[in-house]
Motif scaffolding. Sequence first.
Motif, PDB file in Angstrom:
ATOM      1  N   GLU A 121      -6.251   9.446  -7.522  1.00 13.98           N
ATOM      2  CA  GLU A 121      -6.149   8.790  -6.215  1.00 13.98           C
ATOM      3  C   GLU A 121      -4.791   9.069  -5.587  1.00 13.98           C
ATOM      4  OE1 GLU A 121      -8.626   7.166  -4.700  1.00 13.98           O
ATOM      5  OE2 GLU A 121      -9.906   7.572  -6.431  1.00 13.98           O
ATOM      6  N   ALA A 160       0.735   1.239 -11.831  1.00 20.21           N
ATOM      7  CA  ALA A 160      -0.668   1.616 -11.712  1.00 20.21           C
ATOM      8  C   ALA A 160      -0.860   3.019 -12.256  1.00 20.21           C
ATOM      9  CB  ALA A 160      -1.105   1.571 -10.256  1.00 20.21           C
ATOM     10  N   TRP A 215      -3.100   3.958  -2.859  1.00 20.50           N
ATOM     11  CA  TRP A 215      -3.219   2.859  -3.807  1.00 20.50           C
ATOM     12  C   TRP A 215      -2.733   1.571  -3.171  1.00 20.50           C
ATOM     13  CZ3 TRP A 215      -5.676   3.344  -8.314  1.00 20.50           C
ATOM     14  CH2 TRP A 215      -5.623   2.271  -9.201  1.00 20.50           C
ATOM     15  N   GLN A 274       0.856  -1.186   0.000  1.00 22.00           N
ATOM     16  CA  GLN A 274       0.000   0.000   0.000  1.00 22.00           C
ATOM     17  C   GLN A 274       0.887   1.228   0.000  1.00 22.00           C
ATOM     18  OE1 GLN A 274      -2.882   0.256   3.131  1.00 22.00           O
ATOM     19  NE2 GLN A 274      -3.718   2.171   2.361  1.00 22.00           N
ATOM     20  N   ALA A 311      -2.997   5.687 -11.441  1.00 20.15           N
ATOM     21  CA  ALA A 311      -3.834   5.925 -10.266  1.00 20.15           C
ATOM     22  C   ALA A 311      -4.834   7.063 -10.440  1.00 20.15           C
ATOM     23  CB  ALA A 311      -2.944   6.188  -9.052  1.00 20.15           C
TER      24      ALA A 311
END
Length: 115
Positions: free
Chosen positions: A43, A38, A46, A12, A40
């Motif tokens: 965001e 990713a 993640w 995380q 994201a």
Amino acid sequence: DLDYQVATTFLQANWKADDEESEISEYRALVTPGDYSADAGNETDWIFDNLHLEIGSAYKVTVTAFNGAQLSSSLSSDGITIGKSHVSIEDGFGASLYTNDFEIDVEVPPFPPPN
């Protein structure tokens, strides 16, 4: 950020970036080694899941923030070691234990002053 993690299937990460001239339009994050990536979007937190992290290896997360003009800036974490057994005692009043099987945090109240 954390220095040790027991789990081998996820990481995380969270971050924050500001741009005084234009807003952040998107973030991209990368875990290395392994090149797990990713897109994201907007965001700032993640979870990379379904990973196959090696016990004893250290992993870093690099986040690249893009502003409205598509200019970018990147920053990397200092790394997290996976599945490493570790004990830390802080000021004699708290302890953390990390092993490949479990994690325990203990808070011990301070001792009364000597008479």
